[in-house]
Design a protein around this motif. Structure first.
Motif, mmCIF file in Angstrom:
data_model
loop_
_atom_site.group_PDB
_atom_site.id
_atom_site.type_symbol
_atom_site.label_atom_id
_atom_site.label_comp_id
_atom_site.label_asym_id
_atom_site.label_seq_id
_atom_site.Cartn_x
_atom_site.Cartn_y
_atom_site.Cartn_z
ATOM 1 N N MET A 1 0.821 -1.222 0.000
ATOM 2 C CA MET A 1 0.000 0.000 0.000
ATOM 3 C C MET A 1 0.848 1.261 0.000
ATOM 4 S SD MET A 1 -3.013 1.361 0.049
ATOM 5 C CE MET A 1 -4.054 -0.046 0.358
ATOM 6 N N ASN A 2 2.141 1.090 -0.065
ATOM 7 C CA ASN A 2 2.966 2.294 -0.020
ATOM 8 C C ASN A 2 3.978 2.265 -1.158
ATOM 9 O OD1 ASN A 2 3.798 4.693 0.915
ATOM 10 N ND2 ASN A 2 4.913 3.908 2.689
ATOM 11 N N PRO A 3 3.985 3.151 -2.107
ATOM 12 C CA PRO A 3 3.126 4.333 -2.160
ATOM 13 C C PRO A 3 1.740 3.990 -2.711
ATOM 14 C CG PRO A 3 4.551 4.263 -4.067
ATOM 15 C CD PRO A 3 4.911 3.070 -3.249
ATOM 16 N N PHE A 4 0.788 4.881 -2.491
ATOM 17 C CA PHE A 4 -0.546 4.681 -3.026
ATOM 18 C C PHE A 4 -0.503 4.754 -4.556
ATOM 19 C CE2 PHE A 4 -2.286 6.145 1.153
ATOM 20 C CZ PHE A 4 -2.993 4.967 1.401
ATOM 21 N N PRO A 5 -1.386 4.043 -5.207
ATOM 22 C CA PRO A 5 -1.422 4.147 -6.664
ATOM 23 C C PRO A 5 -1.823 5.554 -7.072
ATOM 24 C CG PRO A 5 -3.335 2.990 -5.828
ATOM 25 C CD PRO A 5 -2.438 3.191 -4.659
ATOM 26 N N SER A 6 -1.467 5.883 -8.271
ATOM 27 C CA SER A 6 -1.782 7.226 -8.748
ATOM 28 C C SER A 6 -3.292 7.382 -8.883
ATOM 29 C CB SER A 6 -1.106 7.430 -10.100
ATOM 30 O OG SER A 6 -1.721 8.476 -10.776
ATOM 31 N N TYR A 7 -3.846 8.239 -8.052
ATOM 32 C CA TYR A 7 -5.304 8.338 -7.967
ATOM 33 C C TYR A 7 -5.946 8.777 -9.283
ATOM 34 C CZ TYR A 7 -9.893 10.156 -6.837
ATOM 35 O OH TYR A 7 -11.229 10.419 -6.852
ATOM 36 N N ASN A 8 -5.340 9.757 -9.939
ATOM 37 C CA ASN A 8 -6.002 10.351 -11.108
ATOM 38 C C ASN A 8 -6.284 9.355 -12.220
ATOM 39 O OD1 ASN A 8 -6.226 12.800 -9.915
ATOM 40 N ND2 ASN A 8 -4.261 13.555 -10.700
ATOM 41 N N SER A 9 -5.479 8.318 -12.290
ATOM 42 C CA SER A 9 -5.723 7.354 -13.356
ATOM 43 C C SER A 9 -6.908 6.443 -13.045
ATOM 44 C CB SER A 9 -4.467 6.531 -13.627
ATOM 45 O OG SER A 9 -4.041 5.931 -12.435
ATOM 46 N N PHE A 10 -7.420 6.511 -11.809
ATOM 47 C CA PHE A 10 -8.572 5.662 -11.468
ATOM 48 C C PHE A 10 -9.860 6.434 -11.204
ATOM 49 C CE2 PHE A 10 -4.753 3.512 -9.894
ATOM 50 C CZ PHE A 10 -4.765 2.457 -10.802
ATOM 51 N N ALA A 11 -9.738 7.739 -10.988
ATOM 52 C CA ALA A 11 -10.933 8.503 -10.619
ATOM 53 C C ALA A 11 -11.991 8.399 -11.716
ATOM 54 C CB ALA A 11 -10.559 9.964 -10.381
ATOM 55 N N GLU A 12 -13.223 8.171 -11.320
ATOM 56 C CA GLU A 12 -14.330 8.074 -12.280
ATOM 57 C C GLU A 12 -14.748 9.491 -12.682
ATOM 58 O OE1 GLU A 12 -16.177 5.536 -14.054
ATOM 59 O OE2 GLU A 12 -16.450 7.532 -14.860
ATOM 60 N N SER A 13 -14.338 9.906 -13.875
ATOM 61 C CA SER A 13 -14.536 11.308 -14.274
ATOM 62 C C SER A 13 -16.001 11.628 -14.575
ATOM 63 C CB SER A 13 -13.661 11.642 -15.484
ATOM 64 O OG SER A 13 -13.988 10.778 -16.545
ATOM 65 N N ALA A 14 -16.834 10.592 -14.732
ATOM 66 C CA ALA A 14 -18.252 10.857 -15.018
ATOM 67 C C ALA A 14 -18.992 11.385 -13.788
ATOM 68 C CB ALA A 14 -18.924 9.582 -15.521
ATOM 69 N N LEU A 15 -18.389 11.258 -12.617
ATOM 70 C CA LEU A 15 -19.060 11.716 -11.391
ATOM 71 C C LEU A 15 -18.269 12.855 -10.764
ATOM 72 C CD1 LEU A 15 -19.873 8.264 -9.709
ATOM 73 C CD2 LEU A 15 -21.376 9.646 -11.163
ATOM 74 N N SER A 16 -18.965 13.937 -10.455
ATOM 75 C CA SER A 16 -18.298 15.040 -9.751
ATOM 76 C C SER A 16 -19.342 15.882 -9.037
ATOM 77 C CB SER A 16 -17.485 15.901 -10.724
ATOM 78 O OG SER A 16 -18.352 16.511 -11.645
ATOM 79 N N GLY A 17 -18.868 16.684 -8.099
ATOM 80 C CA GLY A 17 -19.774 17.566 -7.351
ATOM 81 C C GLY A 17 -20.533 16.821 -6.281
ATOM 82 N N ARG A 18 -21.488 17.521 -5.663
ATOM 83 C CA ARG A 18 -22.210 16.957 -4.531
ATOM 84 C C ARG A 18 -23.507 16.258 -4.929
ATOM 85 N NH1 ARG A 18 -20.129 19.430 0.341
ATOM 86 N NH2 ARG A 18 -21.722 18.361 1.540
ATOM 87 N N TYR A 19 -24.032 16.603 -6.121
ATOM 88 C CA TYR A 19 -25.341 16.074 -6.489
ATOM 89 C C TYR A 19 -25.172 14.809 -7.331
ATOM 90 C CZ TYR A 19 -30.232 16.083 -7.991
ATOM 91 O OH TYR A 19 -31.549 15.749 -8.225
ATOM 92 N N ILE A 20 -25.343 13.655 -6.706
ATOM 93 C CA ILE A 20 -25.183 12.368 -7.384
ATOM 94 C C ILE A 20 -26.473 11.565 -7.184
ATOM 95 C CG2 ILE A 20 -23.839 10.228 -7.508
ATOM 96 C CD1 ILE A 20 -22.128 12.642 -8.260
ATOM 97 N N THR A 21 -27.086 11.201 -8.295
ATOM 98 C CA THR A 21 -28.363 10.474 -8.243
ATOM 99 C C THR A 21 -28.266 9.214 -9.114
ATOM 100 O OG1 THR A 21 -29.261 11.538 -10.208
ATOM 101 C CG2 THR A 21 -29.550 12.716 -8.123
ATOM 102 N N ASN A 22 -29.353 8.442 -9.133
ATOM 103 C CA ASN A 22 -29.398 7.273 -10.019
ATOM 104 C C ASN A 22 -29.064 7.661 -11.453
ATOM 105 O OD1 ASN A 22 -29.911 5.234 -8.248
ATOM 106 N ND2 ASN A 22 -32.059 4.928 -8.814
ATOM 107 N N ARG A 23 -29.603 8.820 -11.868
ATOM 108 C CA ARG A 23 -29.380 9.262 -13.257
ATOM 109 C C ARG A 23 -27.879 9.399 -13.552
ATOM 110 N NH1 ARG A 23 -29.139 14.394 -15.116
ATOM 111 N NH2 ARG A 23 -29.932 15.280 -13.181
ATOM 112 N N HIS A 24 -27.110 9.832 -12.560
ATOM 113 C CA HIS A 24 -25.674 10.023 -12.777
ATOM 114 C C HIS A 24 -24.919 8.695 -12.855
ATOM 115 C CE1 HIS A 24 -26.973 13.903 -11.025
ATOM 116 N NE2 HIS A 24 -26.080 14.406 -11.840
ATOM 117 N N ILE A 25 -25.385 7.699 -12.111
ATOM 118 C CA ILE A 25 -24.610 6.440 -12.090
ATOM 119 C C ILE A 25 -25.098 5.436 -13.136
ATOM 120 C CG2 ILE A 25 -24.002 6.694 -9.637
ATOM 121 C CD1 ILE A 25 -25.993 4.350 -9.065
#
Ligand SMILES: [Zn+2]
Length: 359
Positions: A1-25
Motif C-alpha cells: 500500500m505504499n506508495p498509493f497508486p496514482s489516484y487520477n488514473s482511477f478517478a471516475e470522471s463521469a461523477l463530480s460535485g455533490r449532487y449524485i443520483t441514479n441518473r448520474h450512475i
C-alpha cells in the motif's frame, strides 16, 4: 500500500460535485455486474454491484442519506481501480449498494421520500430502502460491513477539519469491545495508519453511544464487524473531490487490512483522536452587531446551507450563531477586527454582510 497508486488514473470522471443520483450512475452500471435489488418508496430502482469471487465477503452501502454522495463517488473510483487490479478478486467478494436512498438522492435530502432517516430505521424496517438493505445483509451474510456517509463541515479534529471520520459502532450499551467490534476497529486503525502521511491530523473518531436503531450498531450487534466511514470537509473543497480521493484510499487500506489478516490492534483505534463540533464555515471575529436593537460586540458564525438549484448544489451563507465564539474556528476567517468595525443588523442576510466584507 505504499506508495498509493496514482489516484487520477482511477478517478471516475463521469461523477463530480455533490449532487449524485441514479441518473448520474446509470450510464456507468453496464460496465459492472449490476442487479436491481429493489425499489425505493417512490419506486426508483436500488442497484447492487457485485465484484470478486473470493471467500471474504464485504457489504458496502452508500447514500443511505440521500445528500451524502462523496463515498458514492469514491466507490466508483474503487470499482475502476479494481477492474485493472484483479489480484483481490480471488480473495474478496464485494457487494455494493451505491445509492441506497435514490429518492433522497434526487431531492438532495438526508431523509427518504417519506421524511424518514433510514439510519434510525434498523429495528422498525418501516421503509422499503431499509428492507432492501436488511435483506441484502441477511442474504449475503457478509464478513465485514461498511456504512458510508458524509459529515457536515462543522466537525474538526486537532483544530483542523475532520476530513475522514471513523467509527466501529458499539454492539451494546456497555460500549465494550468484543471480537466483532475489535475487527471493525482494526480496519479504522489501518485506515488511520495508512492515511497519516497524507492526511495528518485530519482524521477523527466518532463517539460510540449505542443506538440500536442505527444500522451500524444493529449489524455490529448481529456479529458482523461494521465500520462507519464519514467523508468530511477538506480545506476549500466544498465539492468534496479531494475528500473523495482520501475516501478511495481509505477503502484500499481497509481491503488490504482484510486480505492480509493481520492481528487486530485496538491500541491504534483508541489513538485516533475524537472529532468534535468546532467549525463554522465562516467566522467573523470581533464585529459590532445588533441583536434585538441592542448593540453588541462579538463573533459571528456563518454556515453554508446546501440548496439544490437546477441539478446543482449551491451554498447559501446563513447566520448560525453570535456572541463569544472564542472556542470555535472558521474554515474561513476574514479579517475584520475592532479597528474596522462592521455594523449590521443580525437579521440582515449573511450574504449581504459577506458582500460588505468584499468576501
Ligand atoms: Zn449520513
Amino acid at each position: 500500500m505504499n506508495p498509493f497508486p496514482s489516484y487520477n488514473s482511477f478517478a471516475e470522471s463521469a461523477l463530480s460535485g455533490r449532487y449524485i443520483t441514479n441518473r448520474h450512475i446509470e450510464s456507468l452500471l453496464p460496465s459492472y455486474n449490476t442487479t436491481e435489488v429493489g425499489k425505493s418508496e417512490q419506486q426508483h430502482p436500488i442497484y447492487r454491484i457485485d465484484w470478486g469471487t473470493g471467500h471474504i465477503k464485504l457489504l458496502m452501502w452508500s447514500q443511505m442519506h440521500g445528500n451524502e454522495s462523496t463515498t458514492t463517488k469514491a466507490l466508483f473510483d474503487l470499482l475502476r481501480y479494481l477492474s485493472t487490479h484483479s489480484a483481490w478478486s480471488s480473495k474478496i467478494q464485494l457487494r455494493i449498494l451505491p445509492i441506497l436512498n435514490p429518492d433522497g438522492a434526487q431531492l438532495y435530502t438526508r431523509v427518504n421520500a417519506n421524511g424518514i432517516d433510514l439510519n434510525r430505521d434498523a429495528i422498525d424496517l418501516s421503509q422499503a430502502e431499509s428492507r432492501v438493505l436488511r435483506s441484502e445483509f441477511d442474504d449475503f451474510s457478509p464478513d465485514y460491513a461498511f456504512n458510508l456517509h458524509d459529515q457536515r463541515s462543522l466537525f474538526g479534529v486537532n483544530g483542523r477539519p475532520a476530513t475522514v471520520s471513523l467509527l466501529a459502532p458499539s454492539y451494546d450499551k456497555s460500549c465494550r469491545f468484543n471480537k466483532t467490534r475489535t475487527k471493525a476497529a482494526a480496519l479504522a486503525s489501518a485506515i488511520h495508519h495508512h492515511l497519516q502521511p497524507f492526511l495528518r491530523n485530519q482524521m477523527g473518531r466518532f463517539d460510540d453511544d449505542f443506538n440500536p436503531n442505527c444500522v451500524g450498531d444493529a449489524f455490529q450487534s448481529a456479529g458482523v464487524p461494521t465500520l462507519l466511514i464519514e467523508a468530511g470537509h477538506y480545506q476549500e473543497d466544498y465539492n468534496r473531490e479531494k475528500t473523495r480521493e482520501y475516501i478511495f484510499y481509505a477503502y484500499l487500506a481497509a481491503i488490504e487490512e482484510i486480505v492480509s489478516a493481520k492481528p487486530n490492534d485496538l491500541k491504534g483505534y483508541h489513538a485516533i483522536p475524537e472529532n468534535e463540533k468546532i467549525f463554522f464555515d465562516i467566522l467573523l471575529k470581533n464585529v459590532k452587531y445588533y441583536e434585538n436593537s441592542v448593540e453588541k460586540v462579538g463573533d459571528i458564525g456563518i454556515n453554508y446551507q446546501e440548496k439544490l438549484s437546477t441539478d446543482k448544489v449551491v451554498f447559501k451563507p446563513v447566520f448560525a450563531a453570535a456572541g463569544d465564539l472564542k472556542k470555535w474556528r472558521g474554515h474561513k476567517v476574514p479579517f475584520c477586527d475592532n479597528l474596522m468595525p462592521i455594523n449590521f443588523q443580525i437579521e440582515e442576510s449573511a450574504q449581504k454582510v459577506l458582500n460588505m466584507l468584499k468576501f
